[in-house]
Design a protein around this motif. Structure first.
Motif, PDB file in Angstrom:
ATOM      1  N   SER A 283      17.741   9.341 -12.817  1.00 44.81           N
ATOM      2  CA  SER A 283      17.657  10.046 -14.101  1.00 44.81           C
ATOM      3  C   SER A 283      18.526   9.375 -15.161  1.00 44.81           C
ATOM      4  O   SER A 283      18.156   9.335 -16.338  1.00 44.81           O
ATOM      5  CB  SER A 283      18.088  11.504 -13.921  1.00 44.81           C
ATOM      6  OG  SER A 283      19.462  11.597 -13.590  1.00 44.81           O
ATOM      7  N   THR A 284      19.667   8.828 -14.753  1.00 42.65           N
ATOM      8  CA  THR A 284      20.541   8.148 -15.710  1.00 42.65           C
ATOM      9  C   THR A 284      19.878   6.888 -16.239  1.00 42.65           C
ATOM     10  O   THR A 284      19.986   6.564 -17.430  1.00 42.65           O
ATOM     11  CB  THR A 284      21.883   7.798 -15.052  1.00 42.65           C
ATOM     12  OG1 THR A 284      22.475   8.984 -14.517  1.00 42.65           O
ATOM     13  CG2 THR A 284      22.841   7.182 -16.059  1.00 42.65           C
ATOM     14  N   ALA A 285      19.181   6.165 -15.366  1.00 41.36           N
ATOM     15  CA  ALA A 285      18.463   4.970 -15.816  1.00 41.36           C
ATOM     16  C   ALA A 285      17.378   5.338 -16.813  1.00 41.36           C
ATOM     17  O   ALA A 285      17.192   4.657 -17.842  1.00 41.36           O
ATOM     18  CB  ALA A 285      17.873   4.233 -14.619  1.00 41.36           C
ATOM     19  N   LEU A 286      16.648   6.424 -16.560  1.00 37.59           N
ATOM     20  CA  LEU A 286      15.557   6.829 -17.450  1.00 37.59           C
ATOM     21  C   LEU A 286      16.089   7.296 -18.810  1.00 37.59           C
ATOM     22  O   LEU A 286      15.563   6.915 -19.860  1.00 37.59           O
ATOM     23  CB  LEU A 286      14.739   7.941 -16.801  1.00 37.59           C
ATOM     24  CG  LEU A 286      13.914   7.535 -15.574  1.00 37.59           C
ATOM     25  CD1 LEU A 286      13.275   8.760 -14.933  1.00 37.59           C
ATOM     26  CD2 LEU A 286      12.847   6.520 -15.954  1.00 37.59           C
ATOM     27  N   THR A 287      17.130   8.142 -18.790  1.00 37.14           N
ATOM     28  CA  THR A 287      17.686   8.610 -20.060  1.00 37.14           C
ATOM     29  C   THR A 287      18.431   7.487 -20.778  1.00 37.14           C
ATOM     30  O   THR A 287      18.511   7.476 -22.007  1.00 37.14           O
ATOM     31  CB  THR A 287      18.629   9.794 -19.832  1.00 37.14           C
ATOM     32  OG1 THR A 287      19.590   9.458 -18.810  1.00 37.14           O
ATOM     33  CG2 THR A 287      17.849  11.015 -19.381  1.00 37.14           C
ATOM     34  N   GLY A 288      18.969   6.528 -20.003  1.00 37.34           N
ATOM     35  CA  GLY A 288      19.577   5.363 -20.630  1.00 37.34           C
ATOM     36  C   GLY A 288      18.562   4.521 -21.386  1.00 37.34           C
ATOM     37  O   GLY A 288      18.872   3.944 -22.431  1.00 37.34           O
ATOM     38  N   LEU A 289      17.316   4.471 -20.873  1.00 39.81           N
ATOM     39  CA  LEU A 289      16.251   3.760 -21.578  1.00 39.81           C
ATOM     40  C   LEU A 289      15.941   4.423 -22.918  1.00 39.81           C
ATOM     41  O   LEU A 289      15.590   3.736 -23.887  1.00 39.81           O
ATOM     42  CB  LEU A 289      14.992   3.710 -20.714  1.00 39.81           C
ATOM     43  CG  LEU A 289      15.003   2.731 -19.543  1.00 39.81           C
ATOM     44  CD1 LEU A 289      13.742   2.889 -18.705  1.00 39.81           C
ATOM     45  CD2 LEU A 289      15.124   1.283 -20.042  1.00 39.81           C
ATOM     46  N   GLU A 290      16.057   5.747 -22.977  1.00 41.14           N
ATOM     47  CA  GLU A 290      15.864   6.445 -24.249  1.00 41.14           C
ATOM     48  C   GLU A 290      16.900   5.983 -25.275  1.00 41.14           C
ATOM     49  O   GLU A 290      16.569   5.716 -26.430  1.00 41.14           O
ATOM     50  CB  GLU A 290      15.966   7.949 -24.049  1.00 41.14           C
ATOM     51  CG  GLU A 290      14.818   8.582 -23.302  1.00 41.14           C
ATOM     52  CD  GLU A 290      14.942  10.082 -23.229  1.00 41.14           C
ATOM     53  OE1 GLU A 290      15.971  10.623 -23.698  1.00 41.14           O
ATOM     54  OE2 GLU A 290      14.019  10.730 -22.701  1.00 41.14           O
ATOM     55  N   VAL A 291      18.158   5.904 -24.841  1.00 44.93           N
ATOM     56  CA  VAL A 291      19.220   5.459 -25.748  1.00 44.93           C
ATOM     57  C   VAL A 291      18.996   3.997 -26.124  1.00 44.93           C
ATOM     58  O   VAL A 291      19.195   3.599 -27.277  1.00 44.93           O
ATOM     59  CB  VAL A 291      20.602   5.652 -25.087  1.00 44.93           C
ATOM     60  CG1 VAL A 291      21.706   5.226 -26.041  1.00 44.93           C
ATOM     61  CG2 VAL A 291      20.801   7.092 -24.666  1.00 44.93           C
TER      62      VAL A 291
END
Length: 308
Positions: A283-291
């Motif tokens: 989940s951190t990788a996915l939300t990091g892609l948003e940033v």
């Protein structure tokens, strides 16, 4: 007219690591990685083997560095100790505490977003039942998230762990408030998952309508200069809808993975800390892609070009 150079990957990386949200995502990833290494024995064994192998290679390439030590012990021999459970637990706790600084007072933002959604919803004309349900769930999700952040901020002093600095709640009540905060976070993620699903369904239906409209126009507009323009506009609209669906699906997946974190705290998830850490990494990788995408968009807007 001078050409503006496109935004490079290194510039986007610098923007990401100096952005508050990007830095918080990096710390969260380190926290999740430490949790996986603590509770998943095969992962820790693999990491120890990798570090030992790299240390051996370093000793082969630089014997002088390998033999240098202030305690008489090989400098490379101390690196596997960095992956001891005690060190990893301290790293995990430090990352978690540091991330709380980024979330302090963020409840104002969450409640403000909920209020903005509510005022825009009541001011707009009545829509379909599905759209109304989606908006009420979105408002509830923001409100639940605000309650989570508020309760967490109320226990900030206790979370610092400074000896002699006691918060207003005491350790026992602060622990209870943190559990209730995670309960609100769970509800917030649950609302986000449902809203994401509803939005995906709406987008897919809209894509079908665009396709049907295109098929009908193809049979009517066999000639005319406007036909090519209309086709191009429809292609652009479909591409925008696909990009939007991809972003919604990414956020939906991240929420599904993240819901195990508060679920395990309040006892609503059967997963142990090891699998929760693995899901947290994803989940951190996915939300990091948003940033990452946002940072690229900001650079793109500032220079008038598209990030590569």
């Amino acid at each position: 007219m001078s050409m503006v150079e496109p935004v490079g990957g290194f510039e986007q990386f610098v923007k990401f690591v100096t952005d508050a949200a990007g830095l918080e995502r990096i710390l969260r990833w380190l926290q999740a990685l430490a949790q996986v290494l603590i509770f998943v024995a095969p992962a820790r064994a693999a990491a120890l083997y990798t570090v030992s192998s790299l240390s051996s290679v370093a000793c082969t390439l630089s014997p002088a560095w390998c033999s240098s030590s202030t305690s008489g012990q090989s400098a490379a021999a101390g690196y596997p100790a960095l992956l001891s459970v005690e060190v990893l637990q301290r790293l995990r706790a430090s990352c978690a505490l540091t991330r709380r600084y980024f979330r302090l007072f963020r409840f104002f933002e969450a409640f403000g977003a909920a209020w903005t959604l509510y005022t825009s919803f009541v001011a707009s004309p009545a829509g379909s039942t599905m759209k109304s349900l989606e908006m009420w769930l979105a408002i509830s999700g923001r409100s639940f998230n605000g309650m989570y952040l508020l309760l967490e901020s109320l226990t900030f002093i206790e979370g610092l762990g400074v000896e002699g600095l006691d918060g207003p709640w005491g350790a026992e009540r602060a622990a209870m408030l943190r559990i209730e905060a995670n309960r609100f976070w769970f509800f917030s993620l649950l609302c986000g998952i449902i809203v994401g699903g509803l939005r995906l369904v709406g987008l897919y239906r809209a894509q079908d309508r665009v396709s049907d409209s295109k098929s009908e126009k193809k049979g009517i507009d066999e000639k005319g200069s406007d036909s090519a323009v209309a086709t191009e506009l429809e292609k652009r609209k479909k591409k925008e809808m696909k990009d939007e669906a991809r972003k919604i699906l990414r956020r939906l997946t991240a929420d599904v993975l993240d819901i195990s974190v508060p679920g395990s705290v309040v006892g609503w998830s059967p997963l142990s800390p090891g699998p929760v850490g693995v899901l947290m990494l994803g989940s951190t990788a996915l939300t990091g892609l948003e940033v990452w995408d946002r940072c690229g968009k900001e650079l793109e807007d500032s220079r008038g070009v598209r990030a590569i």
